[in-house]
Design an enzyme around this catalytic site. Structure first.
Site, PDB file in Angstrom:
ATOM      1  CG  ASP A  81      44.696  44.097  37.437  1.00 42.84           C
ATOM      2  OD1 ASP A  81      43.458  44.141  37.540  1.00 42.84           O
ATOM      3  OD2 ASP A  81      45.317  43.121  36.972  1.00 42.84           O
ATOM      4  N   PRO A  82      45.444  47.824  39.853  1.00 43.26           N
ATOM      5  CG  PRO A  82      44.589  47.996  42.035  1.00 43.26           C
ATOM      6  CD  PRO A  82      44.507  47.151  40.786  1.00 43.26           C
TER       7      PRO A  82
END
Length: 312
Positions: free
Chosen positions: A47-48
């Protein structure tokens, strides 16, 4: 006229310590561009908001990406108690709150219930496809995504510390397809409260660890040639759990050309007998000649069939 090659034919793995604030695809693009690599892929999306291990496959190593993604993973994560969010992490909007703050004793008592093969519902914002659409695209339109539970494997879930009443730091060893955001969400629910992921760091993917990782800033500060020479890991790094089969020159030649190799002599049978105790359920092996990988292959009876030929 032959098509001009876009980039250099670099083969192997770079272990990136991905920074927060960018997607795995963005990180991959920066590595590929800096190394001027002809072909690249990554061994498992982060995930970012997440940091940590992002294995980058270059050249023929891209043919082994699925094996890296199947490897066991270790994450360290911080759960923030008291708010459930739309994304089950700090990026989302709070949709439910609670004043309940579990203590260490309660947390430790709940953890065994998450071990083994367990049913888990992925977060609303995830990359799974629902009727041809990504779940996160549906969720962004304000619709509730109907995602079926999936069976995942959790081998270890441990409380590391409680820095304050609002947060707990945990570590998990888990198999492919496990959502740490779902663990945080479900653990909070089991403890009579709500919660979400504040921080997430991946410490390991199979045999790739932080010991051999480099930050994006440090990588881009290095000369391309020096980075390849110092950091590039061999293709077979992602295949540590797969048994190796040594080939003769003639056998390697056949396998490289997509042909089946028959192992019929007594010596051949002894090779197979020694190998069979290590071969997994699907019979996959890494075929080597002169210590270098030739192909991913499958042993079927007395035959070795090429699955993915490695053009090195």
């Amino acid at each position: 006229m032959a098509r001009k090659r876009k980039g250099e034919p670099i083969h192997g793995w770079i272990v990136l310590d991905k920074p927060a604030g960018m997607t795995s695809t963005q990180a991959l693009s920066k590595v590929r561009r800096h190394l001027n690599a002809e072909k690249a892929g990554h061994g498992g999306t982060l995930d970012p908001i997440a940091t940590g291990i992002l294995p980058i496959a270059l050249g023929e190593a891209t043919k082994t990406v699925s094996y890296a993604m199947d490897g066991e993973k270790t994450y360290r994560f911080t759960v923030a108690w008291g708010a459930r969010t739309t994304t089950d992490d700090r990026e989302g909007t709070a949709v439910e709150t609670s004043a309940v703050r579990p203590d260490a004793e309660a947390i430790r008592a709940a953890l065994p219930g998450f071990l083994g093969f367990v049913e888990q519902i992925p977060p609303q914002y995830c990359a799974l496809k629902i009727n041809g659409e990504r779940a996160y695209d549906i969720a962004r339109e304000g619709e509730v995504v109907d995602i079926a539970p999936r069976t995942v494997r959790i081998d270890r879930l441990e409380l590391i510390e409680i820095p304050d009443a609002d947060h707990a730091v945990l570590e998990v060893d888990c198999g492919k397809g496990t959502y740490v955001r779902s663990i945080a969400r479900d653990l909070a629910e089991r403890l009579g409260t709500v919660g979400h992921i504040r921080d997430l760091r991946r410490l390991r993917v199979g045999s790739f660890t932080l010991d051999g990782a480099i930050s994006l800033d440090d990588l881009t500060a290095m000369e391309q040639g020096a980075a390849v020479e110092r950091l590039l890991l061999p293709i077979e790094t992602a295949l540590d759990d797969i048994p190796a089969l040594a080939l003769t020159d003639a056998e390697a030649h056949r396998l490289k050309h997509g042909q089946t190799v028959a192992l019929l002599t007594r010596q051949d049978r002894e090779r197979l007998t020694a190998l069979r105790g290590d071969v997994g359920g699907d019979g996959t092996v890494i075929a080597l000649f002169g210590g270098k990988p030739v192909a991913l292959a499958r042993v079927e009876g007395a035959e070795v069939r090429p699955v993915r030929v490695l053009n090195l």
